[in-house]
Motif scaffolding. Structure first.
Motif, PDB file in Angstrom:
ATOM      1  N   THR A 120       4.420 -37.744  80.450  1.00  0.00           N
ATOM      2  CA  THR A 120       4.278 -38.701  79.359  1.00  0.00           C
ATOM      3  C   THR A 120       2.882 -38.659  78.754  1.00  0.00           C
ATOM      4  O   THR A 120       2.662 -39.216  77.678  1.00  0.00           O
ATOM      5  CB  THR A 120       4.572 -40.127  79.856  1.00  0.00           C
ATOM      6  N   ASP A 121       1.914 -38.037  79.434  1.00  0.00           N
ATOM      7  CA  ASP A 121       0.547 -37.941  78.914  1.00  0.00           C
ATOM      8  C   ASP A 121       0.326 -36.660  78.113  1.00  0.00           C
ATOM      9  O   ASP A 121      -0.770 -36.433  77.599  1.00  0.00           O
ATOM     10  CB  ASP A 121      -0.463 -37.985  80.062  1.00  0.00           C
ATOM     11  N   ILE A 122       1.339 -35.799  78.033  1.00  0.00           N
ATOM     12  CA  ILE A 122       1.203 -34.530  77.321  1.00  0.00           C
ATOM     13  C   ILE A 122       1.489 -34.770  75.846  1.00  0.00           C
ATOM     14  O   ILE A 122       2.629 -34.993  75.445  1.00  0.00           O
ATOM     15  CB  ILE A 122       2.155 -33.468  77.902  1.00  0.00           C
ATOM     16  N   LEU A 123       0.457 -34.740  75.029  1.00  0.00           N
ATOM     17  CA  LEU A 123       0.608 -35.068  73.621  1.00  0.00           C
ATOM     18  C   LEU A 123       1.321 -33.949  72.883  1.00  0.00           C
ATOM     19  O   LEU A 123       1.009 -32.768  73.078  1.00  0.00           O
ATOM     20  CB  LEU A 123      -0.770 -35.293  72.995  1.00  0.00           C
ATOM     21  N   PRO A 124       2.264 -34.271  72.014  1.00  0.00           N
ATOM     22  CA  PRO A 124       2.906 -33.235  71.214  1.00  0.00           C
ATOM     23  C   PRO A 124       1.892 -32.603  70.272  1.00  0.00           C
ATOM     24  O   PRO A 124       1.101 -33.291  69.635  1.00  0.00           O
ATOM     25  CB  PRO A 124       3.989 -33.998  70.446  1.00  0.00           C
ATOM     26  N   GLY A 125       1.897 -31.294  70.220  1.00  0.00           N
ATOM     27  CA  GLY A 125       0.933 -30.574  69.394  1.00  0.00           C
ATOM     28  C   GLY A 125      -0.087 -29.821  70.215  1.00  0.00           C
ATOM     29  O   GLY A 125      -0.835 -29.009  69.670  1.00  0.00           O
ATOM     30  N   LEU A 126      -0.155 -30.083  71.541  1.00  0.00           N
ATOM     31  CA  LEU A 126      -0.989 -29.231  72.398  1.00  0.00           C
ATOM     32  C   LEU A 126      -0.397 -27.826  72.361  1.00  0.00           C
ATOM     33  O   LEU A 126       0.815 -27.640  72.464  1.00  0.00           O
ATOM     34  CB  LEU A 126      -1.022 -29.772  73.828  1.00  0.00           C
ATOM     35  N   THR A 127      -1.249 -26.833  72.233  1.00  0.00           N
ATOM     36  CA  THR A 127      -0.754 -25.477  71.974  1.00  0.00           C
ATOM     37  C   THR A 127      -0.828 -24.545  73.179  1.00  0.00           C
ATOM     38  O   THR A 127      -0.071 -23.582  73.258  1.00  0.00           O
ATOM     39  CB  THR A 127      -1.552 -24.837  70.828  1.00  0.00           C
ATOM     40  N   HIS A 128      -1.761 -24.811  74.115  1.00  0.00           N
ATOM     41  CA  HIS A 128      -1.982 -23.888  75.223  1.00  0.00           C
ATOM     42  C   HIS A 128      -2.076 -24.647  76.540  1.00  0.00           C
ATOM     43  O   HIS A 128      -2.390 -25.843  76.563  1.00  0.00           O
ATOM     44  CB  HIS A 128      -3.258 -23.060  74.995  1.00  0.00           C
ATOM     45  N   HIS A 129      -1.815 -23.934  77.629  1.00  0.00           N
ATOM     46  CA  HIS A 129      -1.703 -24.551  78.949  1.00  0.00           C
ATOM     47  C   HIS A 129      -2.492 -23.741  79.976  1.00  0.00           C
ATOM     48  O   HIS A 129      -2.284 -22.535  80.110  1.00  0.00           O
ATOM     49  CB  HIS A 129      -0.222 -24.613  79.357  1.00  0.00           C
ATOM     50  N   LEU A 130      -3.396 -24.420  80.683  1.00  0.00           N
ATOM     51  CA  LEU A 130      -4.155 -23.831  81.788  1.00  0.00           C
ATOM     52  C   LEU A 130      -3.806 -24.590  83.051  1.00  0.00           C
ATOM     53  O   LEU A 130      -3.965 -25.810  83.106  1.00  0.00           O
ATOM     54  CB  LEU A 130      -5.660 -23.934  81.512  1.00  0.00           C
ATOM     55  N   HIS A 131      -3.296 -23.879  84.061  1.00  0.00           N
ATOM     56  CA  HIS A 131      -2.970 -24.518  85.334  1.00  0.00           C
ATOM     57  C   HIS A 131      -3.925 -23.984  86.402  1.00  0.00           C
ATOM     58  O   HIS A 131      -4.103 -22.772  86.549  1.00  0.00           O
ATOM     59  CB  HIS A 131      -1.527 -24.227  85.744  1.00  0.00           C
ATOM     60  N   LEU A 132      -4.539 -24.889  87.155  1.00  0.00           N
ATOM     61  CA  LEU A 132      -5.518 -24.534  88.171  1.00  0.00           C
ATOM     62  C   LEU A 132      -4.984 -24.822  89.560  1.00  0.00           C
ATOM     63  O   LEU A 132      -4.328 -25.854  89.782  1.00  0.00           O
ATOM     64  CB  LEU A 132      -6.824 -25.323  87.963  1.00  0.00           C
ATOM     65  N   GLU A 133      -5.265 -23.913  90.483  1.00  0.00           N
ATOM     66  CA  GLU A 133      -4.996 -24.120  91.908  1.00  0.00           C
ATOM     67  C   GLU A 133      -6.205 -23.611  92.677  1.00  0.00           C
ATOM     68  O   GLU A 133      -6.597 -22.453  92.528  1.00  0.00           O
ATOM     69  CB  GLU A 133      -3.734 -23.365  92.340  1.00  0.00           C
ATOM     70  N   GLY A 134      -6.790 -24.500  93.474  1.00  0.00           N
ATOM     71  CA  GLY A 134      -7.952 -24.099  94.257  1.00  0.00           C
ATOM     72  C   GLY A 134      -9.099 -23.599  93.412  1.00  0.00           C
ATOM     73  O   GLY A 134      -9.869 -22.727  93.840  1.00  0.00           O
ATOM     74  N   GLY A 135      -9.246 -24.135  92.208  1.00  0.00           N
ATOM     75  CA  GLY A 135     -10.336 -23.750  91.333  1.00  0.00           C
ATOM     76  C   GLY A 135     -10.086 -22.516  90.497  1.00  0.00           C
ATOM     77  O   GLY A 135     -10.928 -22.129  89.690  1.00  0.00           O
TER      78      GLY A 135
ATOM     79  N   ALA B 184      -7.356 -20.074  87.960  1.00  0.00           N
ATOM     80  CA  ALA B 184      -6.265 -20.180  87.003  1.00  0.00           C
ATOM     81  C   ALA B 184      -5.056 -19.419  87.502  1.00  0.00           C
ATOM     82  O   ALA B 184      -5.143 -18.225  87.809  1.00  0.00           O
ATOM     83  CB  ALA B 184      -6.700 -19.638  85.649  1.00  0.00           C
ATOM     84  N   THR B 185      -3.918 -20.099  87.602  1.00  0.00           N
ATOM     85  CA  THR B 185      -2.663 -19.431  87.927  1.00  0.00           C
ATOM     86  C   THR B 185      -1.786 -19.287  86.696  1.00  0.00           C
ATOM     87  O   THR B 185      -0.780 -18.591  86.735  1.00  0.00           O
ATOM     88  CB  THR B 185      -1.888 -20.194  89.015  1.00  0.00           C
ATOM     89  N   ARG B 186      -2.173 -19.969  85.618  1.00  0.00           N
ATOM     90  CA  ARG B 186      -1.482 -19.798  84.343  1.00  0.00           C
ATOM     91  C   ARG B 186      -2.451 -20.119  83.227  1.00  0.00           C
ATOM     92  O   ARG B 186      -3.194 -21.093  83.289  1.00  0.00           O
ATOM     93  CB  ARG B 186      -0.265 -20.714  84.225  1.00  0.00           C
ATOM     94  N   SER B 187      -2.477 -19.292  82.189  1.00  0.00           N
ATOM     95  CA  SER B 187      -3.305 -19.528  81.022  1.00  0.00           C
ATOM     96  C   SER B 187      -2.656 -18.848  79.832  1.00  0.00           C
ATOM     97  O   SER B 187      -2.548 -17.624  79.791  1.00  0.00           O
ATOM     98  CB  SER B 187      -4.731 -18.983  81.225  1.00  0.00           C
ATOM     99  N   GLY B 188      -2.199 -19.651  78.879  1.00  0.00           N
ATOM    100  CA  GLY B 188      -1.554 -19.072  77.716  1.00  0.00           C
ATOM    101  C   GLY B 188      -0.880 -20.123  76.872  1.00  0.00           C
ATOM    102  O   GLY B 188      -1.104 -21.341  77.064  1.00  0.00           O
TER     103      GLY B 188
ATOM    104  N   GLY C  62     -13.585 -21.734  90.114  1.00  0.00           N
ATOM    105  CA  GLY C  62     -13.809 -20.321  89.851  1.00  0.00           C
ATOM    106  C   GLY C  62     -13.579 -19.413  91.050  1.00  0.00           C
ATOM    107  O   GLY C  62     -13.195 -19.869  92.133  1.00  0.00           O
ATOM    108  N   PRO C  63     -13.838 -18.114  90.773  1.00  0.00           N
ATOM    109  CA  PRO C  63     -14.313 -17.568  89.494  1.00  0.00           C
ATOM    110  C   PRO C  63     -13.238 -17.687  88.421  1.00  0.00           C
ATOM    111  O   PRO C  63     -12.068 -17.423  88.671  1.00  0.00           O
ATOM    112  CB  PRO C  63     -14.631 -16.112  89.817  1.00  0.00           C
ATOM    113  N   LEU C  64     -13.670 -18.089  87.229  1.00  0.00           N
ATOM    114  CA  LEU C  64     -12.745 -18.352  86.132  1.00  0.00           C
ATOM    115  C   LEU C  64     -13.258 -17.702  84.857  1.00  0.00           C
ATOM    116  O   LEU C  64     -14.405 -17.928  84.452  1.00  0.00           O
ATOM    117  CB  LEU C  64     -12.599 -19.867  85.920  1.00  0.00           C
ATOM    118  N   SER C  65     -12.414 -16.902  84.236  1.00  0.00           N
ATOM    119  CA  SER C  65     -12.669 -16.355  82.905  1.00  0.00           C
ATOM    120  C   SER C  65     -11.611 -16.930  81.967  1.00  0.00           C
ATOM    121  O   SER C  65     -10.411 -16.814  82.240  1.00  0.00           O
ATOM    122  CB  SER C  65     -12.602 -14.825  82.927  1.00  0.00           C
ATOM    123  N   TRP C  66     -12.050 -17.530  80.867  1.00  0.00           N
ATOM    124  CA  TRP C  66     -11.140 -18.299  80.009  1.00  0.00           C
ATOM    125  C   TRP C  66     -11.790 -18.488  78.658  1.00  0.00           C
ATOM    126  O   TRP C  66     -13.027 -18.613  78.560  1.00  0.00           O
ATOM    127  CB  TRP C  66     -10.843 -19.633  80.683  1.00  0.00           C
ATOM    128  N   ARG C  67     -10.999 -18.528  77.613  1.00  0.00           N
ATOM    129  CA  ARG C  67     -11.532 -18.704  76.264  1.00  0.00           C
ATOM    130  C   ARG C  67     -10.763 -19.806  75.543  1.00  0.00           C
ATOM    131  O   ARG C  67      -9.538 -19.897  75.639  1.00  0.00           O
ATOM    132  CB  ARG C  67     -11.429 -17.396  75.464  1.00  0.00           C
TER     133      ARG C  67
END
Length: 491
Positions: A460-475, A477-481, A274-279
């Motif tokens: 290879t661990d990313i299952l097909p059908g996952l709909t959204h992606h959150l990428h974290l750096e240093g706690g 979010a640098t990407r969320s959508g 954090g600080p992290l705001s996410w839904r």
């Protein structure tokens, strides 16, 4: 006078918990060799490593060490010249309330101890600096080991093993839990160690991730060495891809499942997230990526209610009518490194079996199983049969391999058909056949209302059908959508 082999096993049998784990094993390891062990979960790879490390003894046959050029059958004397690195090494530090820094752990390893009880001399401090640089630990030396990520702890355990300059290094599923960058860095470290004359033995389900060395591969199956493995080809044959045959369906429901508002998690005076705001909204499956130490595991434990946000931040779970620990545990399935450590020692001195590991989820408990009806125990047995776990149900959890325990934890995470399923590198340590059985369960669970959050380092661990992606750096979010067709993972 010829130089004796580092290790020589002749017709060795090992029995633990009343079960024969190795039978008639004959194996010779020469100085400076690189040996890779392949085989399914429960085949005997971890037991073989523990036998080589002197942690278990043969009940028949002979085990002779040639470390230091002097033949001996004494494991106590030999263990000063070899080290085993695996998940169990981390458990010692995570299951105690003692504050141990990374520096403390490495310096303890210099003397072959688990805890540091002495002041380092100049030689020890010099070696500490060398190993910290080799393993990428310079910035972590003052950190409490309990606050590290799984990947950072793995670096630390390798560093501890390297401190006394061992002649033999034993590695159990070493690449699991490491980001792509960390696998490259520590692969280079292992190449340097091997070039310096240290022999390596690596047990792995992912042979393609082993550093490029002149590996000799043997297969361990059914407690026996059944012949040479297939080398790098064994990874392809086993099917390292973990994709299900079709994309996960979209889960039913509406509304918000989890909402974070300016959430921060602090551990031992350090901000881990954090600080992290996410839904997390109904109908969404999330992929979470990031380097080791970026806060991914902290996020999963925060969602599950094992950790809590600091003052000023908030987490809400609107899908729960009463947000209590018991109701969270009944509606969340979590698989991760810390869960495995707790469940292995779940019985706290009592018998704690594979059936107990799975059944505890039905009561929303850890460490004990409340009174369950015959119908509920039948659910455990039915799921175990579907996942080929029936033979593990009566086994003591402490006698299981990492892969066997992880398979039980996957069953535990879904037996109560959770609303939220959190897989924090959840398929690590699991062989391809067992992965496939588990992944076959997911579409039906999702149609019943289960939503997935998957922490992954590998595409290879990313299952097909996952709909959204959150990428974290240093706690943070640098990407969320929405998940792009080709997500940029951290390795």
């Amino acid at each position: 006078m010829p130089v004796p082999p580092l290790l020589d096993l002749q017709d060795v049998t090992v029995i633990a918990g009343g079960r024969e784990l190795l039978s008639g094993v004959t194996l010779t390891l020469e100085g400076g060799e690189a040996l890779r062990l392949s085989g399914p979960n429960g085949g005997g790879k971890t037991t073989l490593l523990r036998l080589l490390a002197g942690e278990v003894a043969p009940v028949s046959g002979t085990r002779t060490y040639g470390l230091g050029g002097v033949p001996t059958t004494s494991a106590v004397r030999a263990r000063r010249r070899l080290h085993l690195v695996g998940p169990d090494a981390e458990a010692f530090y995570l299951t105690r309330d003692w504050a141990q820094t990374v520096s403390d752990v490495l310096l303890a390893g210099y003397e072959g101890d688990l805890l540091r009880h002495w002041d380092p001399d100049e030689a020890a401090r010099t070696r500490l600096a060398e190993v910290a640089a080799l393993c990428g630990l310079e910035e972590l030396l003052d950190r409490d080991v309990r606050t590290l990520s799984h990947g950072q702890r793995r670096r630390t355990m390798l560093g501890r093993a390297l401190m006394p300059r061992p002649e033999l290094l034993l590695l159990d599923e070493f690449t699991d839990g490491l980001s792509g960058a960390a696998r490259q860095d520590l692969g280079a470290a292992l190449r340097a160690v091997h070039a310096g004359g240290t022999a390596l033995v690596l047990a792995t389900h992912r042979p393609e991730e082993a550093p490029p060395l002149p590996w000799r591969t043997v297969e361990v199956r059914g407690g026996r060495i059944v012949g040479p493995g297939n080398g790098a080809a064994s990874g392809a044959a086993a099917g390292t891809s973990q994709h299900v045959s079709s994309p996960l369906p979209r889960p039913p429901g509406t509304g918000t499942l989890v909402a974070l508002e300016r959430a921060e998690v602090w551990r031992n005076g350090r901000r881990a997230l954090g600080p992290l705001s996410w839904r997390w909204e109904a109908g969404q499956h999330w992929l979470v990526t990031g380097e080791n130490g970026s806060g991914k595991s902290t996020l999963t434990r925060l969602i599950a209610g094992e950790l809590h946000p600091a003052l000023g931040g908030h987490i809400t779970r609107p899908y729960l009518t009463r947000d209590l620990l018991e109701t969270r545990r009944r509606t969340v399935g979590l698989v991760g490194a810390e869960v495995g450590i707790r469940q292995r020692a779940g019985g706290q001195g009592r018998a704690w079996t594979g059936r107990d590991v799975i059944g505890s989820a039905l009561g929303g408990t850890e460490g004990f199983v409340p009174e369950l009806s015959a119908a509920r125990w039948a659910e455990v047995d039915t799921l175990a049969a579907r996942l080929d776990l029936t033979g593990l149900l009566p086994r003591d959890a402490e006698t299981l391999s990492q892969g066997q325990l992880r398979r039980l934890l996957l069953a535990r995470a879904v037996v109560h058909r959770p609303r939220l399923l959190l897989l924090d590198e959840g398929l690590d340590f699991v062989d391809a056949a067992s992965r496939a059985l588990f992944l076959e369960l997911l579409p039906d669970l999702v149609r019943g209302g289960t939503h997935l959050l998957v922490v992954a380092h590998r595409e290879t661990d990313i299952l097909p059908g996952l709909t959204h992606h959150l990428h974290l750096e240093g706690g943070r979010a640098t990407r969320s959508g929405p998940l792009l067709p080709t997500p940029a993972t951290a390795g």
